[in-house]
Design a protein around this motif. Structure first.
Motif, mmCIF file in Angstrom:
data_model
loop_
_atom_site.group_PDB
_atom_site.id
_atom_site.type_symbol
_atom_site.label_atom_id
_atom_site.label_comp_id
_atom_site.label_asym_id
_atom_site.label_seq_id
_atom_site.Cartn_x
_atom_site.Cartn_y
_atom_site.Cartn_z
ATOM 1 N N ALA A 253 0.882 -1.441 -0.501
ATOM 2 C CA ALA A 253 0.173 -0.430 -0.101
ATOM 3 C C ALA A 253 1.129 0.972 0.066
ATOM 4 C CB ALA A 253 -0.446 0.012 0.982
ATOM 5 N N LYS A 254 0.016 2.238 -1.021
ATOM 6 C CA LYS A 254 1.518 3.412 -1.135
ATOM 7 C C LYS A 254 1.376 4.442 0.272
ATOM 8 C CE LYS A 254 0.830 3.947 -6.037
ATOM 9 N NZ LYS A 254 0.586 4.259 -7.019
ATOM 10 N N ASP A 255 0.132 3.488 1.089
ATOM 11 C CA ASP A 255 -0.226 4.655 2.294
ATOM 12 C C ASP A 255 0.064 3.566 3.204
ATOM 13 O OD1 ASP A 255 0.560 6.707 4.002
ATOM 14 O OD2 ASP A 255 -1.346 7.852 2.943
ATOM 15 N N GLY A 256 0.580 4.085 4.890
ATOM 16 C CA GLY A 256 0.232 3.466 6.284
ATOM 17 C C GLY A 256 -0.279 4.313 7.032
ATOM 18 N N LEU A 257 0.151 4.235 8.227
ATOM 19 C CA LEU A 257 0.372 4.755 9.395
ATOM 20 C C LEU A 257 1.020 4.785 10.378
ATOM 21 C CD1 LEU A 257 -3.582 2.983 10.556
ATOM 22 C CD2 LEU A 257 -3.359 5.267 9.090
ATOM 23 N N SER A 258 1.302 5.986 11.542
ATOM 24 C CA SER A 258 2.536 5.506 11.769
ATOM 25 C C SER A 258 1.781 6.273 13.360
ATOM 26 C CB SER A 258 3.006 7.296 11.629
ATOM 27 O OG SER A 258 3.731 6.962 10.211
ATOM 28 N N ARG A 259 1.780 5.454 14.822
ATOM 29 C CA ARG A 259 1.598 5.299 15.754
ATOM 30 C C ARG A 259 2.970 5.193 16.928
ATOM 31 N NH1 ARG A 259 -0.700 -0.155 14.826
ATOM 32 N NH2 ARG A 259 2.610 -1.080 14.489
ATOM 33 N N PHE A 260 2.400 6.530 17.825
ATOM 34 C CA PHE A 260 2.827 7.092 17.997
ATOM 35 C C PHE A 260 3.644 7.049 19.888
ATOM 36 C CE2 PHE A 260 3.323 9.526 14.512
ATOM 37 C CZ PHE A 260 4.908 10.442 14.773
ATOM 38 N N CYS A 261 4.025 6.997 21.057
ATOM 39 C CA CYS A 261 4.340 6.738 21.879
ATOM 40 C C CYS A 261 4.207 7.809 22.337
ATOM 41 C CB CYS A 261 5.713 6.132 22.471
ATOM 42 S SG CYS A 261 6.198 4.805 22.337
ATOM 43 N N ALA A 298 -4.631 13.917 9.190
ATOM 44 C CA ALA A 298 -3.254 13.234 9.177
ATOM 45 C C ALA A 298 -2.141 13.546 9.729
ATOM 46 C CB ALA A 298 -3.495 13.020 7.064
ATOM 47 N N ASN A 299 -1.772 14.295 10.194
ATOM 48 C CA ASN A 299 -0.364 14.641 9.999
ATOM 49 C C ASN A 299 -0.754 15.203 11.447
ATOM 50 O OD1 ASN A 299 -1.899 16.983 10.338
ATOM 51 N ND2 ASN A 299 -0.302 18.047 8.155
ATOM 52 N N THR A 300 -0.999 15.426 12.510
ATOM 53 C CA THR A 300 -0.955 14.981 14.061
ATOM 54 C C THR A 300 -1.770 14.693 14.979
ATOM 55 O OG1 THR A 300 -2.982 16.662 13.946
ATOM 56 C CG2 THR A 300 -1.342 18.145 13.860
ATOM 57 N N GLY A 301 -1.424 14.240 16.110
ATOM 58 C CA GLY A 301 -1.886 13.761 16.575
ATOM 59 C C GLY A 301 -1.456 11.609 17.602
ATOM 60 N N SER A 302 -1.983 11.465 17.864
ATOM 61 C CA SER A 302 -1.081 9.597 17.686
ATOM 62 C C SER A 302 -1.110 8.568 16.852
ATOM 63 C CB SER A 302 -1.340 9.109 19.547
ATOM 64 O OG SER A 302 -1.064 10.517 20.566
ATOM 65 N N LYS A 303 -1.815 8.433 16.613
ATOM 66 C CA LYS A 303 -1.974 8.142 15.395
ATOM 67 C C LYS A 303 -2.043 9.373 13.635
ATOM 68 C CE LYS A 303 -3.994 3.781 14.741
ATOM 69 N NZ LYS A 303 -5.333 3.589 14.880
ATOM 70 N N ARG A 304 -0.593 8.697 12.760
ATOM 71 C CA ARG A 304 -0.823 9.326 11.803
ATOM 72 C C ARG A 304 -0.641 8.960 10.458
ATOM 73 N NH1 ARG A 304 3.172 14.481 14.263
ATOM 74 N NH2 ARG A 304 2.547 14.249 16.524
#
Length: 639
Positions: A253-261, A298-304
């Motif tokens: 997939a060309k996009d995914g998710l980034s999960r933050f501590c 899509a570019n803020t928060g704890s999941k982006r």
């Protein structure tokens, strides 16, 4: 009694819904056909097949059956799946269907339902293959053959069987370098969503030794220098579609998710190593932190979105193409490590020549970017969460599901475009479209334009596909790694027709005999001893004790031993490749002889086309091996 009545009602409702849909489809299809033909009576070419049609395509000008999807076992991915089916204008059967469906969507495993036709979104054995211990063993085999190519996976030990080895190796390194102060992360084999994971500084940690007997685990070197954004550690969840196992076909997939501590990162020490919100990126853990930020952006928060991270890195001058190239390489190499044993599982459940469904599967790759932007594989998930909502606590113990726009943006696209790629009617529609185009071309220009608009592509209303093929697109750059895959083909050949995943002593002896591997220095008695020693050791450490025999990993170990014995003074991967070439050569001669036997039949004997022993191609006699040029290659960027 009430449960039985509910089940009966659901089945009656599903049957009634199906009958009404079929009747409505017939009526509307006939009406559209009559209007298109401009005449009374039934249109020519209508047959029984149309009576069984489960629907029509709303934007088409012709009679076309829509794809049917059984979603009765979809579980947590149901909402994203429903949206995807609506966008595709396909037909969903949420309670199952008496007639076969085109696609079955399972929530957990291949065995969620008994499927004998169509397509199912799970491979048999995938859940077992991506467990932490099995994955570590598969990658370790590849690291033995190609250590530099598989340095994206942290050094690992399997516990409890390697506890003494782990302790001894750590002690040896510390004695050689007193300044080395490592941190290790312990991951229970069957754990998920961060359950049971913790950090240790020393192998003698009491938690480590106290839980191993009841809960086997993998312990790995902890990556102490991750890339940080906003002073927070994060990982990447990428979605990978395994579209086909043989031939191998992989999409990313060309996009995914980034999960933050949710706690600013510091390198582990005795004071902070227990802070899970600082060191563990698992969404299921961090969502319970008071610092967790839900955001529809899509570019803020704890999941982006991962694309928002790449955009941010690009603005700082990072070579994004290089990052993507490294990630694609990691994914392809990991799948290559997994496919050999997956083939064995597949052969067990869907033997060659027997009816059964075709399989595909969406995998979740968890990847960590180091400070130097090198991607490291954390784990692979056979059942990545496809939920597009999160729980919001209204009051203590009272929750409501709140839509997550970030999740929906990424996950719906992945499911929808996976279905588009697996569409079983796509080729048929393309053929019909081509035939219709030839007919329209004979009409007047004005009518031709109108007809072209009416019969535009059924996917014209959809965005471009978000899944990018990476294999076989880059097969030439990675095929040299598929040695264990070729060993698995040999292994499966000698398993026989019995439904088993382990090779018996007779099968192993037949393999040795047919491939002409016995000699004066390796008698069949020595072959039996080799089989017994390796099989006994592997059976003592594997969790599956349901059947005896040689598992694939044990066969690979025996194959390594035979290769090192036969081809000396060569790197291991060249020794193994040479032995595979030799085995495949002898088996091809055997197959050719059998074909000749079946062709000649009663007419006479078959001439022996075997080459003299001194003309059999080997690495020693020719100075090279088949496909040796694959061992040296240049790696262009994968974009």
């Amino acid at each position: 009694m009430s449960a039985m009545r509910r089940g009966s009602c659901e089945r009656e409702l599903a049957a009634r819904w199906e009958a009404e849909a079929m009747a409505a489809a017939r009526r509307e299809t006939e009406a559209r056909a009559l209007a298109a033909l401009g005449q009374q009576g039934k249109p020519r070419g209508k047959g029984r097949g149309w009576k069984r049609s489960s629907g029509r395509r709303a934007d088409g000008g012709g009679w076309q059956r829509v794809v049917t999807v059984d979603s009765s076992k979809a579980k947590t991915s149901l909402e994203a799946l429903k949206i995807s089916i609506r966008q595709l204008r396909w037909k969903e059967f949420p309670f199952g269907r008496r007639l076969p469906c085109d696609i079955y969507w399972h929530g957990v495993s291949f065995h969620d339902n008994d499927i004998f036709s169509g397509q199912v979104n799970k491979f048999p054995g995938m859940t077992e293959m991506v467990r932490k211990i099995t994955l570590s063993r598969a990658v370790r085999i590849m690291q033995t053959l190609f250590p530099e190519e598989y340095n994206f996976y942290p050094r690992s030990w399997i516990l409890p069987e390697e506890l003494q080895l782990f302790t001894a190796q750590v002690q040896m390194v510390k004695e050689g370098d007193p300044s080395w102060k490592p941190t290790f992360i312990v991951k229970p084999d069957g754990g998920c969503q961060g359950d049971g994971i913790y950090l240790i500084k020393d192998p003698s940690d009491i938690r480590l030794t106290g839980t191993l007997q009841s809960r086997p685990a993998v312990v790995q070197e902890y990556i102490c220098k991750p890339l940080l954004i906003d002073k927070l550690k994060f990982d990447i969840r990428l979605y990978v579609l395994l579209k086909s196992l043989d031939p191998l076909e992989i999409y990313i997939a060309k996009d995914g998710l980034s999960r933050f501590c949710t706690e600013p990162y510091q390198e582990p020490n005795s004071q902070n190593m227990h802070h899970v919100f600082m060191h563990l990126t698992n969404y299921s853990l961090n969502i319970h932190s008071n610092n967790f930020i839900h955001s529809d952006s899509a570019n803020t928060g704890s999941k982006r979105t991962f694309s928002s991270i790449l955009y941010r890195l690009s603005s700082k001058g990072v070579d994004i193409k290089k990052v993507w190239s490294d990630i694609i390489s990691l994914v392809i190499k990991t799948v290559i490590a997994l496919t050999p044993e997956l083939k064995v599982f597949y052969h067990l459940d869907i033997p060659t020549g027997r009816p059964g469904p075709t399989c595909f599967q969406i995998l979740g790759f968890d990847i960590l970017l180091m400070k130097n932007l090198k991607p490291m594989l954390l784990e692979v998930n056979a059942n990545p969460s496809m939920r597009i909502e999160h729980e919001h606590e209204l009051s203590p113990g009272v929750f409501e599901n709140v839509p997550s726009l970030v999740d929906e943006e990424v996950k719906v696209a992945v499911i929808r475009d996976t279905l588009r790629l697996m569409d079983p009617l796509k080729k048929k529609r393309e053929t019909q479209s081509q035939q219709l185009g030839k007919t329209v071309a004979r009409k007047e220009d004005v009518d031709s334009k109108n007809a072209g608009g009416a019969n535009s592509s059924p996917e014209a209303h959809l965005p471009s596909i978000c899944l990018k093929q990476v294999f076989p697109k880059y097969a030439k750059q990675f095929n040299y790694l598929r040695l264990v895959d070729r060993m698995a083909n040999l292994f499966i050949r000698f398993l026989g027709i019995k439904g088993t995943m382990k090779l018996g002593p007779t099968g192993f002896r037949t393999f040795i005999r047919n491939c002409k591997l016995s000699s004066s220095s390796l008698s069949m008695a020595a072959v039996d001893i080799l089989y017994i020693d390796i099989t006994r050791r592997w059976n003592s450490v594997t969790l599956d004790q349901r059947e005896s025999g040689m598992c694939l990993q044990a066969f690979v170990e025996a194959f390594f031993f035979l290769a090192q014995r036969k081809f000396k003074m060569m790197p291991l991967h060249e020794q193994v490749a040479s032995l595979i070439d030799l085995c495949e050569y002898h088996l091809s001669l055997l197959d050719e002889k059998r074909l000749l036997c079946s062709g000649v039949g009663r007419r006479g004997t078959v001439p022996d086309h075997s080459l003299p022993q001194d003309t059999v191609p080997t690495a020693q006699s020719t100075g090279t091996i088949v496909g040796a040029s694959k061992l040296s290659y240049s790696k262009p960027a994968l974009s």
